[in-house]
Write an enzyme that holds these catalytic residues in place. Structure first.
Site, short mmCIF file in Angstrom:
data_model
loop_
_atom_site.label_atom_id
_atom_site.label_comp_id
_atom_site.label_asym_id
_atom_site.label_seq_id
_atom_site.Cartn_x
_atom_site.Cartn_y
_atom_site.Cartn_z
N ARG A 30 0.84 -1.20 0.00
CA ARG A 30 0.00 0.00 0.00
C ARG A 30 0.88 1.25 0.00
NH1 ARG A 30 -1.03 4.89 2.17
NH2 ARG A 30 -0.64 4.06 4.27
N ASP A 31 1.36 1.66 1.13
CA ASP A 31 2.18 2.87 1.22
C ASP A 31 3.46 2.74 0.41
OD1 ASP A 31 3.56 5.17 1.99
OD2 ASP A 31 2.89 5.06 4.05
N HIS B 205 3.26 5.03 12.72
CA HIS B 205 3.55 4.91 11.29
C HIS B 205 4.64 5.93 10.99
CE1 HIS B 205 2.48 4.22 6.99
NE2 HIS B 205 2.96 5.45 6.87
N HIS C 141 8.21 7.47 9.02
CA HIS C 141 8.97 7.57 7.78
C HIS C 141 10.41 7.99 8.11
CE1 HIS C 141 5.82 7.33 4.51
NE2 HIS C 141 5.12 7.22 5.63
N CYS D 262 3.95 9.68 0.73
CA CYS D 262 2.63 10.23 0.43
C CYS D 262 2.70 11.12 -0.81
CB CYS D 262 2.11 11.03 1.62
SG CYS D 262 0.52 11.83 1.29
#
Length: 297
Positions: A11-12, A200, A202, A233
């Protein structure tokens, strides 16, 4: 201590890739990761392919996965149509995402924060499966700067009243620092000790692994990560990869934490991903090997 890893590579991870992997490759990847010990996946997102074409195969992917009773496949949703599609696809869980930043939320969800929170409440009340909530840009936003934690705490308190399965904090563009993460997580766990909280993270500015340890010190045991450290994103300036699954697992296992995931397997799978995407990936352990590896003199 057991640390739980939620794999988000399909997904991400893939949502920023110019080369979109095929469904057969994704299915192979998921099966390899399950064999390595991954028990929880954010499999895909049910969003409009006009905005995120990499997720256009979400329905087909869910239809073809090998389901196991001990593995959870969740789906990210941003609106009612996404919820309907995820339920039709028999997702095990819904991940509802909105941003703490008004600017980012309008770009990502085409809604104000207040509108998104109303939507979150409706989904939790009506969905027949568990609903997890992720607050993106939870520590800061490239459009609005770094926040004081009070801004987050006010929103968090409102979400707790809705009684979701979990509430995750998203450092969407890697703006958080370890001190900020530990203080924020400690404040949340101190106030709501029984709440299921996740992170979550990064690695945009190289603080991803340090923030994992800061989160653990703050009482967090649930973390999202992406194989190879890919992702980001598409609606936030400067967004780059997630924390890297194999790097996180290697660090935690070396420190004595339990993950239940086989690092050697992850390294080989990540090398295969690099070949599939035809580019060098950010992960470090796949390049250097485990720190316990020794060479012949």
């Amino acid at each position: 201590m057991k640390i739980n890893i939620n794999e988000v590579v399909t997904r991400d991870g893939f949502q920023m890739e110019s080369k979109i992997p095929s469904i057969p490759y994704k299915l192979k990847l998921i099966n390899q990761l399950m064999a390595a010990g991954i028990k929880h996946f954010e499999l895909t997102s049910f969003v409009h392919p006009k905005y995120v074409p990499q997720m256009a195969d979400a329905d087909q992917l869910f239809a073809q996965i090998d389901r196991r009773s001990d593995v959870t496949f969740s789906a990210l949703v941003l609106n009612q149509r996404g919820v309907e599609r995820a339920l039709d696809a028999r997702a095990d869980e819904l991940n509802v995402v909105f941003s703490l930043s008004e600017t980012h939320n309008l770009k990502n969800a085409k809604a104000t924060v207040s509108e998104s929170m109303d939507f979150v409440k409706r989904v939790i009340q009506l969905a027949p499966i568990p609903v997890n909530v992720c607050i993106s840009t939870a520590f800061g936003c490239p459009y609005e700067g770094i926040y004081e934690k009070e801004r987050l705490m006010d929103v968090y308190e409102s979400l707790v009243e809705y009684n979701p399965s979990s509430i995750s904090l998203g450092d969407t563009t890697g703006m958080a620092n370890p001190r900020q993460v530990e203080e924020t997580c400690s404040a949340i766990k101190s106030r709501w000790p029984n709440l299921n909280v996740g992170l979550h993270l990064h690695n945009t500015r190289g603080m991803g692994l340090a923030n994992v340890l800061a989160g653990i010190r703050g009482g967090i045991t649930n973390f999202d990560s992406a194989l190879g450290g890919i992702g980001g994103c598409p609606f936030a300036k400067g967004a780059t990869g997630n924390i890297c699954t194999e790097d996180v697992v290697h660090m935690l296992e070396q420190m004595g934490y339990e993950t239940g995931i086989k690092v050697d397997n992850l390294i080989q799978i990540s090398k295969g991903l690099e070949q599939e995407l035809e580019k060098s990936l950010p992960g470090q352990i796949m390049k250097a090997g485990q720190s316990t590896f020794t060479y012949t003199a």
